[in-house]
Design an enzyme around this catalytic site. Structure first.
Site, PDB file in Angstrom:
ATOM      1  N   GLY A 265     -11.022  99.805 -17.457  1.00 48.62           N
ATOM      2  CA  GLY A 265     -12.071 100.103 -18.420  1.00 48.62           C
ATOM      3  C   GLY A 265     -12.318  98.934 -19.356  1.00 48.62           C
ATOM      4  CB  VAL A 266     -15.000  98.401 -21.784  1.00 51.14           C
ATOM      5  CG1 VAL A 266     -15.419  97.358 -22.804  1.00 51.14           C
ATOM      6  CG2 VAL A 266     -15.949  98.408 -20.595  1.00 51.14           C
ATOM      7  N   GLY A 267     -12.301  96.989 -23.031  1.00 47.17           N
ATOM      8  CA  GLY A 267     -11.567  96.941 -24.297  1.00 47.17           C
ATOM      9  C   GLY A 267     -10.317  96.099 -24.259  1.00 47.17           C
ATOM     10  CD  GLU A 291     -17.260 102.158 -15.166  1.00 47.01           C
ATOM     11  OE1 GLU A 291     -18.096 103.068 -15.268  1.00 47.01           O
ATOM     12  OE2 GLU A 291     -16.311 102.011 -15.960  1.00 47.01           O
ATOM     13  CB  ILE A 361     -10.353 109.621 -28.229  1.00 47.97           C
ATOM     14  CG1 ILE A 361     -11.571 108.703 -28.127  1.00 47.97           C
ATOM     15  CG2 ILE A 361     -10.183 110.098 -29.682  1.00 47.97           C
ATOM     16  CD1 ILE A 361     -12.878 109.365 -28.495  1.00 47.97           C
ATOM     17  CG  ASN A 381     -18.569 104.250 -27.473  1.00 51.35           C
ATOM     18  OD1 ASN A 381     -19.293 104.123 -28.446  1.00 51.35           O
ATOM     19  ND2 ASN A 381     -17.426 103.597 -27.353  1.00 51.35           N
ATOM     20  N   GLY A 385     -17.851 105.849 -16.806  1.00 53.78           N
ATOM     21  CA  GLY A 385     -17.359 106.005 -15.441  1.00 53.78           C
ATOM     22  C   GLY A 385     -15.930 106.489 -15.348  1.00 53.78           C
ATOM     23  CE  LYS A 405     -10.510 106.336 -38.485  1.00 56.90           C
ATOM     24  NZ  LYS A 405     -11.554 105.457 -39.057  1.00 56.90           N
TER      25      LYS A 405
END
Length: 500
Positions: A265-267, A291, A361, A381, A385, A405
């Site tokens: 994934g992204v990040g 992706e 999350i 967001n 995918g 947090k």
């Protein structure tokens, strides 16, 4: 520079001229994927037209379809007009996110592999205009896309009119990176003949009738630069747990020594995993079927460990894009850019037996995952995918730091406040604390593994207390829960700002 031809000369317009042609009530299908290869001039010009004409009482409404997230010149510009009524299937713009969570814009959160069928079958509003970024357009209507494929081919095929932003921010050597192939959803399905990540089954361009192209706008505006943070200690620890687990699976004979293709994934966590693979002497070269390709792929190339990366977008930082341009001819054998329906297609994912790595999350003690909603109600967001890969991969791994947090939120909770991936689909969970392999485990065993291996110590005893109380309240039922307290952690955070 883009070569001039008769079609470009005939169709050439300013962004303002194109914006003037768009209907007041319009459904737009735009290129762009996380955010790469999205139109930047026409949307801004359309937003200016809307703001000006609203003063005289005209009303506008926009349905906006893209591949995934885009830049502020598209999502942000149109959202700020107040005319953006519907967005699919994924977004990451802060202004648009606020409108969605305030109930002022509708958002349909969709698996990326499902979007084409919904459009082709007329479930979603028909596309009036496709707006795509390209590096070249030939006189006979061949459109060569820029750094993303996304949904561009589908939008062009289904739109009434096509408008092109012809960018000179990429060299023409980008031609040949794309492999454009779309299944026919109106016929009984035929196999998608992709066996390995490097297989090509389509064309390097999108073919369209020149008559359908109603305007071409020259552009020199680059994509919004993606900023990547240096992986922190948590990201590095997560990466170490993932790599150790993969080596264990190889020893157990569940992953071949030559590996399986990887999806990430992204990040920052995903980048940390790939960067760690590049440095780890125990890892040899890999293939990717994913992706999005980010800057971390350069670490693999430098280490001689990237065979091929199949993707729907090249999403690089400013420095990364410069390096890509410098090596664009040499690296043509390293990358394939596909439509997202193919990059995310369940048939292909299942056949290749991917190792999928995505972020969450929050996760709960039984293995359910929330990827999209903060405190159960506020969209972040979208699912993107992650569901396509989770449900169909050989191995699916979810990664997240155990705290958020400043420690006031635990990423491991009694019950997730929103479910995107349920316990029947998930397998492996990783935080900086450790890894929980849930395969073959009944619910009570899953709870023990996640609490002991993944939860942060400051919340571990509280999770054990919840679980033991749930055992008593439910009288040891199959999946013990105390429904009066299952979401009490989220309620406490909303009241006090902390789950502690």
């Amino acid at each position: 520079m883009t070569v001039t031809n008769s079609l470009i000369e005939q169709k050439l317009k300013t962004a303002e001229e194109v914006a003037a042609l768009l209907p007041q009530h319009v459904t737009l299908g735009c290129s762009g994927f996380t955010p790469a290869g999205y139109p930047k001039l026409i949307p801004v010009a359309f937003a200016k037209r809307i703001e000006e004409e609203k003063k005289s009482g005209k009303e506008f409404s926009i349905n906006l379809y893209a591949g995934a997230s885009t830049g502020d010149e598209l999502d942000g510009a149109l959202a700020k007009t107040g005319a953006l009524k519907l967005r699919i299937p994924y977004q990451s713009n802060s202004h648009l996110r606020n409108l969605i969570n305030q109930g002022e814009s509708d958002f349909i959160d969709m698996h990326l592999s499902h979007v084409v069928k919904y459009i082709e079958h007329g479930i979603l509003p028909k596309i009036d205009a496709a707006i795509v970024e390209a590096i070249d357009v030939t006189a006979d209507g061949k459109i060569y896309l820029s750094t993303s494929s996304g949904m561009s081919a589908t939008y062009i095929r289904n739109a009434e009119s096509v408008f092109i932003e012809l960018t000179d921010t990429h060299p023409l050597e980008l031609k040949g990176y794309h492999d454009i192939y779309l299944p026919n959803h109106h016929e009984k399905g035929l196999p998608i003949n992709i066996i390995t990540p490097g297989d090509r089954i389509g064309l390097p361009y999108i073919q369209v009738s020149p008559d359908k192209i109603k305007g071409i706008v020259r552009s020199s505006k680059p994509d919004a630069a993606t900023v990547f943070k240096t992986p922190d200690a948590d990201c590095q620890n997560i990466a170490a747990h993932v790599l150790s687990f993969i080596q264990h699976e190889i020893k157990m004979g569940r992953i071949p020594k030559e590996y399986l293709p990887f999806q990430n994934g992204v990040g920052n966590i995903a980048n940390a995993v790939l960067a760690s693979m590049a440095k780890d002497p125990n890892f040899h070269s890999i293939q990717m079927y994913t992706e999005v390709v980010q800057d971390s792929v350069f670490d693999l190339i430098d280490a001689g460990k990237l065979e091929i990366a199949s993707t729907s977008a090249l999403t690089f930082s400013e420095a990364g894009l410069k390096r890509f341009h410098e090596n664009i001819s040499e690296w043509k054998s390293k990358f394939v850019i596909r439509p997202q329906e193919i990059s995310n297609h369940p048939e292909v994912i299942r056949r290749m037996g991917l190792i999928a790595m995505n972020t969450a999350i929050e996760v709960d003690i039984y293995g359910n995952v929330n990827s999209t909603h903060v405190m159960g109600t506020s969209m972040m967001n979208g699912i993107g995918g992650s569901g396509d890969f989770t449900r169909n991969s050989h191995l699916c791994i979810f990664m997240t730091p155990s705290l958020a947090k400043d420690g006031n939120i635990s990423a491991v909770v009694p019950m997730v406040s929103h479910t995107d991936h349920n316990e029947h689909s998930t397998m492996i969970f990783v935080t900086e604390q450790g890894l929980a392999d849930l395969r073959g485990c009944p619910p009570k065993k899953r709870a023990e593994l996640i609490i002991n291996n993944c939860a942060h110590p400051i919340y571990r005893d509280k999770l054990r207390e919840y679980y033991e109380n749930a055992l008593r309240v439910s009288k040891g039922k199959h999946t013990p829960h105390d429904l009066e307290k299952a979401l009490s952690w989220h309620v406490q955070f909303l009241k006090t700002g902390s789950m502690k």
